[in-house]
Design an enzyme around this catalytic site. Structure first.
Site, short mmCIF file in Angstrom:
data_model
loop_
_atom_site.label_atom_id
_atom_site.label_comp_id
_atom_site.label_asym_id
_atom_site.label_seq_id
_atom_site.Cartn_x
_atom_site.Cartn_y
_atom_site.Cartn_z
N ARG A 1 -4.37 -9.90 -15.01
CA ARG A 1 -3.11 -10.30 -14.36
C ARG A 1 -3.33 -11.57 -13.57
O ARG A 1 -4.43 -11.80 -13.06
CB ARG A 1 -2.66 -9.22 -13.38
CG ARG A 1 -2.50 -7.87 -14.00
CD ARG A 1 -2.51 -6.82 -12.90
NE ARG A 1 -2.09 -5.54 -13.41
CZ ARG A 1 -2.11 -4.42 -12.71
NH1 ARG A 1 -2.53 -4.43 -11.45
NH2 ARG A 1 -1.71 -3.30 -13.23
N GLY B 1 -13.66 -10.21 -7.94
CA GLY B 1 -14.79 -9.80 -7.10
C GLY B 1 -14.30 -9.06 -5.86
O GLY B 1 -14.92 -8.08 -5.42
N ASP B 2 -13.18 -9.50 -5.30
CA ASP B 2 -12.63 -8.82 -4.12
C ASP B 2 -12.13 -7.42 -4.47
O ASP B 2 -12.29 -6.47 -3.70
CB ASP B 2 -11.47 -9.64 -3.53
CG ASP B 2 -11.92 -11.02 -3.09
OD1 ASP B 2 -13.10 -11.17 -2.73
OD2 ASP B 2 -11.09 -11.95 -3.11
N GLY C 1 -11.10 -11.51 2.59
CA GLY C 1 -10.96 -10.34 3.45
C GLY C 1 -9.67 -9.60 3.14
O GLY C 1 -9.67 -8.37 2.95
N ASN D 1 -22.31 -12.46 -6.48
CA ASN D 1 -22.15 -12.73 -7.90
C ASN D 1 -23.36 -13.55 -8.35
O ASN D 1 -24.28 -13.81 -7.56
CB ASN D 1 -20.81 -13.39 -8.21
CG ASN D 1 -20.66 -14.77 -7.56
OD1 ASN D 1 -21.67 -15.39 -7.18
ND2 ASN D 1 -19.45 -15.25 -7.43
O1 RIB Z 1 -11.75 -14.44 -3.87
C1 RIB Z 1 -10.48 -15.01 -4.02
C2 RIB Z 1 -10.01 -15.55 -2.71
O2 RIB Z 1 -10.88 -16.57 -2.30
C3 RIB Z 1 -8.64 -16.17 -2.72
O3 RIB Z 1 -7.61 -15.26 -2.45
C4 RIB Z 1 -8.77 -17.30 -1.72
O4 RIB Z 1 -7.95 -17.17 -0.62
C5 RIB Z 1 -10.23 -17.36 -1.34
O5 RIB Z 1 -10.47 -16.76 -0.13
#
Ligand code: RIB
Length: 303
Positions: free
Chosen positions: A286, A251-252, A41, A184
């Site tokens: 990175r 992915g985030d 999040g 994914n």
């Molecule tokens: O997607 C990566 C994240 O997954 C990390 O930052 C970790 O905290 C987990 O939530």
């Protein structure tokens, strides 16, 4: 001003550089340990903010040093965190993340205060959502909270994105109020019981999942790019070729950039996919998760 709302997890990441990820029963020695703010999040919110969107976060941390570090990171990203609960009875969430020399990782999350994020709190915190806003959700907080957040925001006219990560054990009623599902390859296999290895298979399976869930679906495939299925068709967006250092948080980054782009131009899915793919490709060059997320100005400067 229209806003990206993110309701979800906040963790402190304990990143350990290793030569190779340990197998079951194996002990390996790490090269270094780094502590940094993260959580799916939190990372997605920071990605949306770094791409230029106004962002509000709804979540929970413990009343401890890790929680304060995370709140500071959200503040530095100019994210409104007034709706982040500080739970005195539970430690802030933690993720242990070994990263190998090829940039691949494994993640163990200990949710801690993320479990304190209640359906009632998100419903109240999403009270100001307006038509045209975007809500982003993931699955590191209780599923009942995710469902309530989606229902609340949808009823107010927001566009709801669910990143089904980590893969859920049950999908019952999970997609009822979701407009766009992001998975994914692994999550596609769990959520849809649909797996594919080739690009053609992944495209077909993404389209099948969209049909089964009644939502638009994006499947991210790392270096293989992304597959997006909506309105009965599927498109493939290739990923730029980069030297991967650490795939954590890519992915985030994709989800946060996607949300910000759809907030700005709701009908331009192709443009949003291009921005999200470029940002995620930069993030893998990175180390770390939140630290690796690029600013839009960096991406624009290098074309
Ligand atoms: O997607 C990566 C994240 O997954 C990390 O930052 C970790 O905290 C987990 O939530």
């Amino acid at each position: 001003m229209r806003t990206v709302y993110v309701a979800g997890s906040l963790n402190i990441d304990q990143r350990i550089q290793v030569q190779s990820l340990p197998r079951a029963g194996e002990t390996v020695i790490g090269d270094s340990l780094v502590l940094a703010p993260g959580g799916k999040g939190g990372n997605q919110a920071v990605a949306a903010a770094r791409s230029g969107a106004q962002v509000t976060f709804v979540g929970a941390v413990g009343d401890d040093e890790h929680g304060r570090l995370i709140l500071q990171a959200l503040a530095e990203a100019e994210i409104d965190s007034a709706a982040v609960l500080v739970d005195p009875g539970t430690p802030t969430g933690t993720a242990v993340i070994p990263v190998d020399e090829h940039g691949e990782n494994a993640i163990i999350v200990c949710p801690g205060a993320n479990r304190s994020l209640t359906a009632a709190h998100v419903e109240e915190s999403l009270g100001a959502v307006r038509p045209g806003d975007v809500l982003v959700l993931q699955l590191e907080v209780p599923v009942a909270t995710v469902r309530r957040a989606a229902r609340t925001a949808r009823a107010k006219g927001a566009f709801v994105i669910l990143n089904a990560a980590p893969a859920p054990t049950s999908v019952e009623r999970l997609f009822d109020d979701v407009d766009l599902l992001v998975v994914n390859e692994h999550e596609l296999a769990v959520v849809g019981r649909l797996s594919g290895a080739t690009a053609e298979e992944l495209a077909d399976r993404t389209l099948e999942l969209a049909g089964a869930t009644g939502t638009a679906v994006i499947c991210t495939a790392g270096a293989g790019g992304a597959f997006a299925a909506a309105h009965g068709t599927v498109q493939h967006v290739p990923a730029p070729s980069v030297a991967a250092v650490d795939t954590t948080g890519a992915g985030d980054t994709f989800v946060g950039y996607l949300a910000a782009a759809l907030l700005a131009a709701p009908s331009d899915l192709a443009g949003a996919l291009a921005a999200a793919t470029a940002a995620a490709a930069r993030a893998v060059t990175r180390p770390g998760a939140m630290e690796s997320i690029p600013f839009a100005r960096d991406l624009n400067a290098s074309g």
